[in-house]
Design a protein around this motif. Structure first.
Motif, mmCIF file in Angstrom:
data_model
loop_
_atom_site.group_PDB
_atom_site.id
_atom_site.type_symbol
_atom_site.label_atom_id
_atom_site.label_comp_id
_atom_site.label_asym_id
_atom_site.label_seq_id
_atom_site.Cartn_x
_atom_site.Cartn_y
_atom_site.Cartn_z
ATOM 1 N N ALA A 161 5.955 -10.901 -0.934
ATOM 2 C CA ALA A 161 4.572 -10.354 -1.431
ATOM 3 C C ALA A 161 4.684 -10.115 -3.400
ATOM 4 O O ALA A 161 3.367 -11.652 -3.679
ATOM 5 N N THR A 162 5.793 -9.951 -4.114
ATOM 6 C CA THR A 162 5.840 -10.619 -5.448
ATOM 7 C C THR A 162 5.966 -11.844 -5.870
ATOM 8 O O THR A 162 5.047 -12.457 -7.105
ATOM 9 N N ARG B 182 0.780 -0.874 -0.021
ATOM 10 C CA ARG B 182 -0.101 -0.339 0.008
ATOM 11 C C ARG B 182 0.440 1.639 -0.313
ATOM 12 O O ARG B 182 0.949 1.957 -0.508
ATOM 13 N N LEU B 183 1.627 1.392 0.835
ATOM 14 C CA LEU B 183 2.715 2.506 0.748
ATOM 15 C C LEU B 183 3.643 2.476 -0.233
ATOM 16 O O LEU B 183 4.042 3.436 -0.888
ATOM 17 N N ALA B 184 3.993 1.699 -1.349
ATOM 18 C CA ALA B 184 4.974 1.430 -1.857
ATOM 19 C C ALA B 184 4.182 2.094 -3.447
ATOM 20 O O ALA B 184 4.310 2.393 -4.664
ATOM 21 N N ALA B 185 3.111 1.927 -3.396
ATOM 22 C CA ALA B 185 1.246 1.843 -4.736
ATOM 23 C C ALA B 185 1.668 3.388 -4.384
ATOM 24 O O ALA B 185 1.345 4.038 -5.124
ATOM 25 N N GLY B 186 1.697 4.390 -3.408
ATOM 26 C CA GLY B 186 1.513 5.724 -2.642
ATOM 27 C C GLY B 186 2.500 6.025 -3.009
ATOM 28 O O GLY B 186 2.420 7.626 -2.318
ATOM 29 N N GLY B 187 4.209 5.819 -3.281
ATOM 30 C CA GLY B 187 5.147 6.267 -4.350
ATOM 31 C C GLY B 187 6.584 6.148 -3.026
ATOM 32 O O GLY B 187 7.343 6.914 -2.965
ATOM 33 N N THR C 98 3.987 -6.679 -8.984
ATOM 34 C CA THR C 98 3.500 -6.840 -7.982
ATOM 35 C C THR C 98 1.755 -5.065 -7.684
ATOM 36 O O THR C 98 0.882 -6.123 -7.006
ATOM 37 N N ILE C 99 2.319 -4.044 -8.180
ATOM 38 C CA ILE C 99 1.113 -3.809 -7.257
ATOM 39 C C ILE C 99 0.228 -3.798 -8.085
ATOM 40 O O ILE C 99 -1.119 -3.316 -7.093
ATOM 41 N N ALA C 100 0.398 -3.608 -9.613
ATOM 42 C CA ALA C 100 -0.591 -3.522 -9.892
ATOM 43 C C ALA C 100 -1.650 -5.081 -9.534
ATOM 44 O O ALA C 100 -2.959 -4.479 -10.104
#
Length: 245
Positions: A222-223, A193-198, A234-236
């Motif tokens: 997770a990957t 979630r944090l990675a998706a937020g940049g 992974t984020i997508a």
């Protein structure tokens, strides 16, 4: 009983200290136990290390869990010390715990001298290495470091005994996680979630009060679980599956 650990059973009681092992069911529980060992025995920090094949040249790839400062491993790898490390060679060959300090035979090896100087700057003047293995026989090690006096025989026995049981439980947790590839842990979701937020790895580590190694471990796991080739994919996938919003 150590503060900060859940009261679980069964317990292992050694020398009047009660260690909770049997029902630890999350990585964070095991992490807390290793931190409690450090607190009780006045170690500065710990690391759970996989034992590499001789083709692996990066210590960063071996660190599975730790509270070491990130800069130590970065500089260790920049100096290329792993390839010729007699410490890791001894861990590959021995099941007996050992100490590396100024009086150890290994301390006179050039690469160990360099590594000792590097770790000593962060308060790790003496290192204790405990070889461990999981139920499938895969070899790893737990490293404890600090500037405390050398462990006596009883202390070393307790640290070895408890660290071995804690690692076995950690291996079981990781194995269960691998058997359920579609499920992400709470920490993995938080990191995604944090990675998706940049957020960068450094920012995530600070926000979650984790080391950068640990954040990368959660993201890499997770990957693998989502069968992705990189963090972006992974984020997508996590977004499409509704695992993060």
């Amino acid at each position: 009983m150590f503060m900060g650990l859940r009261s679980v059973s069964p317990e292992i009681v050694v020398s009047g200290n009660s260690w909770t092992i049997g029902d630890l069911d999350q990585e964070g529980d095991v992490r807390s136990l290793f931190e409690s060992i450090c607190e009780l025995y006045e170690f500065q920090g710990y690391a759970v290390l996989s034992l590499p094949s001789r083709s692996v040249s990066s210590l960063r790839k071996l660190v599975m869990m730790t509270n070491w400062p990130m800069d130590i491993v970065k500089e260790y790898d920049a100096l290329g010390l792993l390839k010729t490390s007699p410490v890791f060679e001894q861990l590959r060959l021995s099941t007996v715990p050992f100490t590396v300090d100024n009086t150890s035979p290994l301390a006179f090896v050039r690469t160990v001298k360099i590594a000792k100087g590097l770790f000593a700057r962060s308060g790790f003047g003496r290192m204790v290495f405990v070889p461990v293995h999981d139920a499938d026989g895969r070899r790893s090690a737990i490293a404890f470091g600090g500037d405390r006096p050398e462990l006596n025989r009883q202390e070393l026995n307790v640290v070895t005994f408890v660290a071995g049981h804690a690692f076995n439980r950690l291996s079981e947790i990781w194995s269960a996680s691998r058997r359920a590839p579609g499920s992400l842990s709470r920490r993995e979701i938080e990191c995604l979630r944090l990675a998706a937020g940049g957020k960068t790895t450094v920012e995530m580590a600070r926000l979650l009060n984790l080391s950068e190694y640990t954040v990368n471990h959660y993201l890499n796991r997770a990957t693998r679980k989502l069968d992705s080739v990189n963090r972006v994919q992974t984020i997508a996938k996590a977004l499409r599956a509704g695992l993060i919003t």
